[in-house]
Design a protein around this motif. Sequence first.
Motif, PDB file in Angstrom:
ATOM      1  N   SER A   1       4.804  14.774 -10.422  1.00 47.40           N
ATOM      2  CA  SER A   1       5.694  15.071 -11.532  1.00 47.40           C
ATOM      3  C   SER A   1       4.875  15.785 -12.744  1.00 47.40           C
ATOM      4  CB  SER A   1       6.457  13.678 -11.703  1.00 47.40           C
ATOM      5  OG  SER A   1       5.313  12.957 -12.465  1.00 47.40           O
TER       6      SER A   1
ATOM      7  N   ALA B   1      -7.018  -1.660  -1.792  1.00 51.84           N
ATOM      8  CA  ALA B   1      -5.842  -1.860  -0.751  1.00 51.84           C
ATOM      9  C   ALA B   1      -6.164  -1.258   0.601  1.00 51.84           C
ATOM     10  CB  ALA B   1      -4.433  -1.516  -1.100  1.00 51.84           C
TER      11      ALA B   1
ATOM     12  N   VAL C   1      10.717   4.532  -9.884  1.00 49.47           N
ATOM     13  CA  VAL C   1       9.614   4.263 -10.803  1.00 49.47           C
ATOM     14  C   VAL C   1       8.376   5.293 -10.711  1.00 49.47           C
ATOM     15  CG1 VAL C   1       7.711   2.389 -10.938  1.00 49.47           C
ATOM     16  CG2 VAL C   1       9.850   1.755  -9.991  1.00 49.47           C
ATOM     17  N   THR C   2       7.881   5.539 -11.807  1.00 49.11           N
ATOM     18  CA  THR C   2       6.549   6.223 -12.021  1.00 49.11           C
ATOM     19  C   THR C   2       5.520   5.496 -13.057  1.00 49.11           C
ATOM     20  OG1 THR C   2       7.614   7.638 -13.504  1.00 49.11           O
ATOM     21  CG2 THR C   2       7.547   8.466 -11.513  1.00 49.11           C
TER      22      THR C   2
ATOM     23  N   MET D   1       2.263   1.826  -3.312  1.00 48.78           N
ATOM     24  CA  MET D   1       1.714   2.176  -4.301  1.00 48.78           C
ATOM     25  C   MET D   1       1.125   3.760  -4.251  1.00 48.78           C
ATOM     26  SD  MET D   1      -1.313  -0.815  -5.292  1.00 48.78           S
ATOM     27  CE  MET D   1      -2.183  -0.684  -3.641  1.00 48.78           C
ATOM     28  N   ILE D   2       1.111   4.163  -2.919  1.00 52.89           N
ATOM     29  CA  ILE D   2       0.421   5.455  -2.559  1.00 52.89           C
ATOM     30  C   ILE D   2       1.597   6.468  -2.772  1.00 52.89           C
ATOM     31  CG2 ILE D   2       0.224   7.098  -0.404  1.00 52.89           C
ATOM     32  CD1 ILE D   2      -1.333   5.149   0.721  1.00 52.89           C
ATOM     33  N   SER D   3       2.935   6.148  -2.524  1.00 51.47           N
ATOM     34  CA  SER D   3       4.012   7.170  -2.949  1.00 51.47           C
ATOM     35  C   SER D   3       4.310   7.189  -4.385  1.00 51.47           C
ATOM     36  CB  SER D   3       5.321   6.410  -2.098  1.00 51.47           C
ATOM     37  OG  SER D   3       5.688   5.341  -2.224  1.00 51.47           O
ATOM     38  N   VAL D   4       4.096   5.954  -4.983  1.00 49.99           N
ATOM     39  CA  VAL D   4       4.457   6.111  -6.500  1.00 49.99           C
ATOM     40  C   VAL D   4       3.278   6.717  -7.256  1.00 49.99           C
ATOM     41  CG1 VAL D   4       4.056   4.692  -8.665  1.00 49.99           C
ATOM     42  CG2 VAL D   4       5.524   3.948  -6.739  1.00 49.99           C
ATOM     43  N   GLN D   5       1.910   6.655  -6.708  1.00 52.24           N
ATOM     44  CA  GLN D   5       1.000   7.595  -7.148  1.00 52.24           C
ATOM     45  C   GLN D   5       1.116   9.129  -7.041  1.00 52.24           C
ATOM     46  OE1 GLN D   5      -1.674   7.158  -9.303  1.00 52.24           O
ATOM     47  NE2 GLN D   5      -3.374   8.063  -8.352  1.00 52.24           N
ATOM     48  N   PHE D   6       1.459   9.278  -5.801  1.00 55.80           N
ATOM     49  CA  PHE D   6       1.908  10.716  -5.437  1.00 55.80           C
ATOM     50  C   PHE D   6       3.020  11.364  -6.242  1.00 55.80           C
ATOM     51  CE2 PHE D   6       4.631  13.573  -2.419  1.00 55.80           C
ATOM     52  CZ  PHE D   6       3.465  14.455  -2.150  1.00 55.80           C
ATOM     53  N   LYS D   7       3.977  10.408  -6.444  1.00 57.89           N
ATOM     54  CA  LYS D   7       4.919  11.056  -7.448  1.00 57.89           C
ATOM     55  C   LYS D   7       4.404  11.318  -8.762  1.00 57.89           C
ATOM     56  CE  LYS D   7       8.365   8.157  -7.104  1.00 57.89           C
ATOM     57  NZ  LYS D   7       9.639   7.294  -7.126  1.00 57.89           N
ATOM     58  N   THR D   8       3.675  10.209  -9.223  1.00 58.27           N
ATOM     59  CA  THR D   8       2.950  10.485 -10.733  1.00 58.27           C
ATOM     60  C   THR D   8       2.416  11.757 -10.775  1.00 58.27           C
ATOM     61  OG1 THR D   8       3.098   7.840 -10.736  1.00 58.27           O
ATOM     62  CG2 THR D   8       1.890   9.436 -12.472  1.00 58.27           C
TER      63      THR D   8
ATOM     64  N   LEU E   1       0.697  -1.136  -0.118  1.00 61.40           N
ATOM     65  CA  LEU E   1       0.019   0.228   0.055  1.00 61.40           C
ATOM     66  C   LEU E   1       0.964   1.307  -0.014  1.00 61.40           C
ATOM     67  CD1 LEU E   1      -2.795   1.264   0.149  1.00 61.40           C
ATOM     68  CD2 LEU E   1      -2.802   1.092   2.692  1.00 61.40           C
TER      69      LEU E   1
ATOM     70  N   ILE F   1       1.612  16.528 -15.414  1.00 63.01           N
ATOM     71  CA  ILE F   1       0.522  17.331 -15.238  1.00 63.01           C
ATOM     72  C   ILE F   1      -0.679  17.028 -14.336  1.00 63.01           C
ATOM     73  CG2 ILE F   1       0.329  18.771 -17.418  1.00 63.01           C
ATOM     74  CD1 ILE F   1      -0.821  16.294 -18.730  1.00 63.01           C
ATOM     75  N   GLY F   2      -0.292  15.847 -13.874  1.00 62.42           N
ATOM     76  CA  GLY F   2      -1.219  15.131 -12.920  1.00 62.42           C
ATOM     77  C   GLY F   2      -2.449  14.344 -13.775  1.00 62.42           C
ATOM     78  N   THR F   3      -3.614  14.248 -13.072  1.00 62.49           N
ATOM     79  CA  THR F   3      -4.652  13.553 -13.792  1.00 62.49           C
ATOM     80  C   THR F   3      -5.471  14.537 -14.319  1.00 62.49           C
ATOM     81  OG1 THR F   3      -5.617  13.540 -11.821  1.00 62.49           O
ATOM     82  CG2 THR F   3      -4.749  11.367 -12.519  1.00 62.49           C
TER      83      THR F   3
ATOM     84  N   LEU G   1       9.184   6.436  -2.792  1.00 63.64           N
ATOM     85  CA  LEU G   1       9.720   7.578  -2.976  1.00 63.64           C
ATOM     86  C   LEU G   1      11.116   7.459  -3.624  1.00 63.64           C
ATOM     87  CD1 LEU G   1       8.426   9.942   0.298  1.00 63.64           C
ATOM     88  CD2 LEU G   1       7.491   9.890  -2.294  1.00 63.64           C
TER      89      LEU G   1
ATOM     90  N   SER H   1      -3.089   6.239 -13.941  1.00 64.72           N
ATOM     91  CA  SER H   1      -3.122   6.838 -12.720  1.00 64.72           C
ATOM     92  C   SER H   1      -4.342   6.321 -12.186  1.00 64.72           C
ATOM     93  CB  SER H   1      -2.504   8.156 -12.667  1.00 64.72           C
ATOM     94  OG  SER H   1      -3.669   9.026 -12.860  1.00 64.72           O
TER      95      SER H   1
ATOM     96  N   GLU I   1     -11.834  14.003 -17.279  1.00 63.80           N
ATOM     97  CA  GLU I   1     -12.182  13.518 -18.681  1.00 63.80           C
ATOM     98  C   GLU I   1     -12.998  14.486 -19.340  1.00 63.80           C
ATOM     99  OE1 GLU I   1     -15.147   9.799 -20.098  1.00 63.80           O
ATOM    100  OE2 GLU I   1     -14.313   9.919 -18.043  1.00 63.80           O
TER     101      GLU I   1
ATOM    102  N   ILE J   1      -5.280   1.732  -5.020  1.00 61.49           N
ATOM    103  CA  ILE J   1      -5.205   2.219  -3.623  1.00 61.49           C
ATOM    104  C   ILE J   1      -6.226   1.963  -2.815  1.00 61.49           C
ATOM    105  CG2 ILE J   1      -4.666   4.108  -2.213  1.00 61.49           C
ATOM    106  CD1 ILE J   1      -2.638   4.871  -4.530  1.00 61.49           C
TER     107      ILE J   1
ATOM    108  N   MET K   1      -4.264   3.239 -10.671  1.00 64.49           N
ATOM    109  CA  MET K   1      -3.657   3.083  -9.501  1.00 64.49           C
ATOM    110  C   MET K   1      -4.518   3.589  -8.296  1.00 64.49           C
ATOM    111  SD  MET K   1      -0.558   1.834  -8.735  1.00 64.49           S
ATOM    112  CE  MET K   1       0.657   2.061  -7.923  1.00 64.49           C
TER     113      MET K   1
ATOM    114  N   VAL L   1       0.800   8.653 -16.955  1.00 65.85           N
ATOM    115  CA  VAL L   1      -0.483   9.541 -16.246  1.00 65.85           C
ATOM    116  C   VAL L   1      -1.744   8.671 -16.878  1.00 65.85           C
ATOM    117  CG1 VAL L   1      -1.775  11.535 -16.620  1.00 65.85           C
ATOM    118  CG2 VAL L   1       0.669  11.562 -16.601  1.00 65.85           C
TER     119      VAL L   1
END
Lengths: 238, 113
Positions: free
Chosen positions: A30, B37, B20-21, A20-27, A17, A32-34, B16, B27, A37, B34, B30, B24
């Motif tokens: 980093s 989980a 790995v990223t 996943m949280i930190s990878v999503q946070f970084k994405t 968990l 433009i984000g999500t 962190l 996401s 739609e 999350i 993901m 988009v």
Amino acid sequence: MKNFKFQIAMAIVCIVLGVMISVQFKTVRSGIGTVSEYRARQLSSELKKVREERDALLNQKSEYEKKIREYENTASQGSNSAKMLKAELDNARILAGLEDVEGPGVTVIVDDLSLSESLGYLLISYTDLLEIVNDLNAAGAEAISINGQRFTARTEIREAGNYININTEKLSAPFVVKAIGNPDTLQGALLIRIGIVERLQKKNVQVTIKQEQNLKIIKYNGILQRQYSKVINEGEKQ
Amino acid sequence: MIIPIIGLLLGILIGLLSPVTIPVQYSTYMSVAILAALDSVFGGIRSSMEKIFNIQIFISGFFGNAILAAILTYIGDQLGVPMYYAAIFAFGVRLFQNFAIIRRYIFSGHKKN
């Protein structure tokens, strides 16, 4: 014992968990984000509208050009001097890159074989393209285009991020350079020893040169503008 | 209770520090994973308090829910229907429900003992 098992299982799940949280946070942080739609749809409809507008304007431009040709033709039918002026104008237009032209020449395909993506930098640099154009010009090329962009007196070839800008158009490999001129001379100029083709091949860039008898090169699609330069009239001073 | 918290911190650190990223466009997957989980973690805590914790159910629920949620999101993407809303809704409701039960166990449990 059961409590210990529970804690270990929980710890493993918590590690996953956390990753996943930190990878999503970084994405999200980093880039433009999500993009929602709704926003994506809005942007794509705007893009479509602008594209349609551009196409309409291009059509209008070619129509106006056609009209200018007609006026020129009717004007030149009159006197002999007007005819000569028309011939000179056509010649200048061809050399300036404002006309579609055809003739014998060479096609040079410069392909990085998608190696740039894995290397992380552009394998084919803008200076390589400049050198090719330079060599072709030195060998007497009358018209040159790269990926459909006519090389005019005002054309730039410069690196812009992961692309190479030519006539402010973003281009990427493979580059197809077309040149009209004597095919043998043009090919010879590129294949000279320690020339640009040999150096590119050493960098693992694939270069294919084809001689062609009937090559078509389209015109420059922008507008050549002049703001600062004036003609020096030496004849008047003398 | 300290081992899971250490695990969580360790996981965050790994995430962190690793390069790995994810692209988009993935996401959404993901974020749904999350949520799945998180739901499993709360469900696990609740079941351990009810003394019915079963490691197989816990682990299969954790991975199964995340994968099912991702598949739902994918199908929704293909059909143009935001089907991941269903996953978000289900997991969200369950998460709060589990949390409410956990709170009741903690506070009423202390009184009983």
